[in-house]
Write an enzyme that holds these catalytic residues in place. Structure first.
Site, PDB file in Angstrom:
ATOM      1  N   SER A 161       0.622  -1.287  -0.071  1.00 34.12           N
ATOM      2  CA  SER A 161       0.043   0.026  -0.110  1.00 34.12           C
ATOM      3  C   SER A 161       0.686   1.296   0.088  1.00 34.12           C
ATOM      4  O   SER A 161       0.336   2.427  -0.013  1.00 34.12           O
ATOM      5  CB  SER A 161      -0.737  -0.063   1.215  1.00 34.12           C
ATOM      6  OG  SER A 161      -1.966  -0.834   0.970  1.00 34.12           O
ATOM      7  N   LYS A 164      -0.339   3.727  -2.344  1.00 32.47           N
ATOM      8  CA  LYS A 164      -1.255   4.535  -2.568  1.00 32.47           C
ATOM      9  C   LYS A 164      -0.668   6.123  -2.426  1.00 32.47           C
ATOM     10  O   LYS A 164      -1.245   7.046  -2.496  1.00 32.47           O
ATOM     11  CB  LYS A 164      -2.105   4.281  -1.322  1.00 32.47           C
ATOM     12  CG  LYS A 164      -2.987   3.366  -1.371  1.00 32.47           C
ATOM     13  CD  LYS A 164      -4.005   2.802  -0.108  1.00 32.47           C
ATOM     14  CE  LYS A 164      -4.801   1.558  -0.327  1.00 32.47           C
ATOM     15  NZ  LYS A 164      -4.193   0.408  -0.043  1.00 32.47           N
ATOM     16  N   SER A 218      -5.290   3.278   4.658  1.00 34.09           N
ATOM     17  CA  SER A 218      -5.182   2.439   3.608  1.00 34.09           C
ATOM     18  C   SER A 218      -6.327   1.553   3.220  1.00 34.09           C
ATOM     19  O   SER A 218      -6.216   0.285   2.956  1.00 34.09           O
ATOM     20  CB  SER A 218      -3.926   1.367   4.115  1.00 34.09           C
ATOM     21  OG  SER A 218      -3.221   0.903   3.061  1.00 34.09           O
TER      22      SER A 218
END
Length: 382
Positions: A161, A164, A218
């Site tokens: 993640s 992101k 997340s």
């Protein structure tokens, strides 16, 4: 009289018995007797060895163990080997040796020269990166671009993640309306890992809220919805992610989707440091990624979200921007920009075995940096 061998006596005795006769006593007494073997069962009943001998052996064994432990203590601990995943997944040359430099060294390096093969000076209070649990580590002084700590920092690995951060950077630079309402659809459901989400299909939230949840907690469906609603859809969004990566010098990076659920999203600590530096220049990304918590009104209920970064929630470190990550292939990761000792530091930790190891590494580095860097403003709020 000569002594007849035992075998001969037995034969003679057999013949005489058949004739009704016996051997003379003298011959019987002269015949040597065959040693009697002790059966195993009888051996078990034999007296045990003296306790003194057993105690002596135990004492000698204990002494030998103590000597071995003493010798081990005198031998410097060897640096743990790089995990098979780092060795297997690195698409670069073999990782360069761990590096430590004082903050004042290497001043004036360009952002693109993180990976310059410069020889760092030793730190006054050394921290051996080999003792960190994370398998790939990089700490940069953002103000001077000096590399403070490096461990396998050129290894190209899945980034989970941390992806992101790039999703947020593309959205922030796209100038799309943050108050536009998005709806979570079946397309946003995780088909890669099968992970769950508290954003049920049909949930409505603004683009700004989706970005907030993606960076702070997340939230995968929120991140996918950001890519899906980008002009041209997810395909165009991924193209924009890779284009942005090239613009900021991320030459070892590849994105295939906006959430980080795919292990094919890959990068190195060096490239991720560039991403953190670029994202930290956007005030919106700094604010959203470091909020401790957020409440999302979803229909008649309010859903509570909290920051996935333990240091944001539970410590006083001045974290300016952050993103955590985890999938099995990537291990536990975190990327941050921290204000410490009057300096902006970028920290990237990748492939820790568990969450505890990740945060132990982060705090160990922060405490070491706080003690080793020339003191400026120190930690805010302490």
């Amino acid at each position: 009289m000569s002594i007849i061998p035992t075998a001969g006596l037995r034969t003679l005795a057999t013949v005489l018995v058949a004739l009704g006769l016996t051997l003379p006593p003298a011959m019987c007494e002269a015949a040597p007797r065959k040693p009697v073997k002790v059966a195993k069962a009888d051996r078990a009943e034999a007296p045990a060895k003296p306790r003194a001998k057993a105690a002596a052996r135990a004492k000698a064994k204990k002494t030998n163990q103590q000597k071995l432990q003493a010798r081990k203590a005198d031998v410097p601990r060897r640096a743990p080997a790089v995990t098979d995943r780092v060795a297997r997944d690195s698409n670069t040359l073999a990782p360069r040796p761990s590096a430590l430099v004082p903050a004042a060294a290497a001043a004036g390096l360009a952002m693109a020269s993180f990976d310059a093969a410069s020889t760092p000076a030793p730190a006054a209070q050394a921290l051996d990166p080999a003792y960190l649990h994370s398998q790939a580590v990089l700490v940069i002084d953002r103000d001077t671009n000096a590399v403070l700590v490096g461990k396998n920092d050129a290894a190209v690995l899945p980034i989970a993640s941390l992806t992101k951060l790039m999703t947020g950077l593309v959205i922030a630079d796209a100038n799309l309306p943050m108050d536009e309402v998005l709806t979570i659809t079946e397309e946003d459901v995780d088909r890669i890992k099968g992970s769950g989400s508290r954003l049920a299909v049909g949930t409505r939230l603004t683009r700004g809220e989706a970005l907030h949840l993606a960076l702070m907690s997340s939230e995968n469906r929120a991140a996918h919805a950001l890519g899906r609603t980008y002009p041209g859809g997810v395909g165009a969004f991924v193209v924009a992610m890779n284009r942005k990566a090239a613009e900021i010098g991320m030459t070892q990076t590849r994105f295939v989707e906006p959430t980080g659920l795919s292990p094919d999203n890959r990068s190195s600590p060096r490239d991720l440091a560039r991403l953190v530096a670029a994202a930290a220049e956007r005030p919106m990304l700094r604010e959203l990624s470091t909020a401790p918590s957020y409440e999302l009104a979803s229909g008649r209920r309010v859903v509570q979200y909290r920051n996935s970064n333990k240091l944001v929630r539970e410590s006083s470190w001045d974290i300016l921007l952050q993103k955590t990550g985890y999938i099995r292939e990537a291990g536990r990761c975190v990327a941050m920009q921290v204000r410490l000792a009057g300096r902006n530091l970028i920290m990237v930790l990748m492939d820790a075995a568990d969450s505890s190891a990740r945060w132990t590494d982060a705090e160990r580095l922060l405490h070491w940096l706080e003690q080793s860097l020339p003191q400026g403003q120190g930690r805010v709020g302490v």
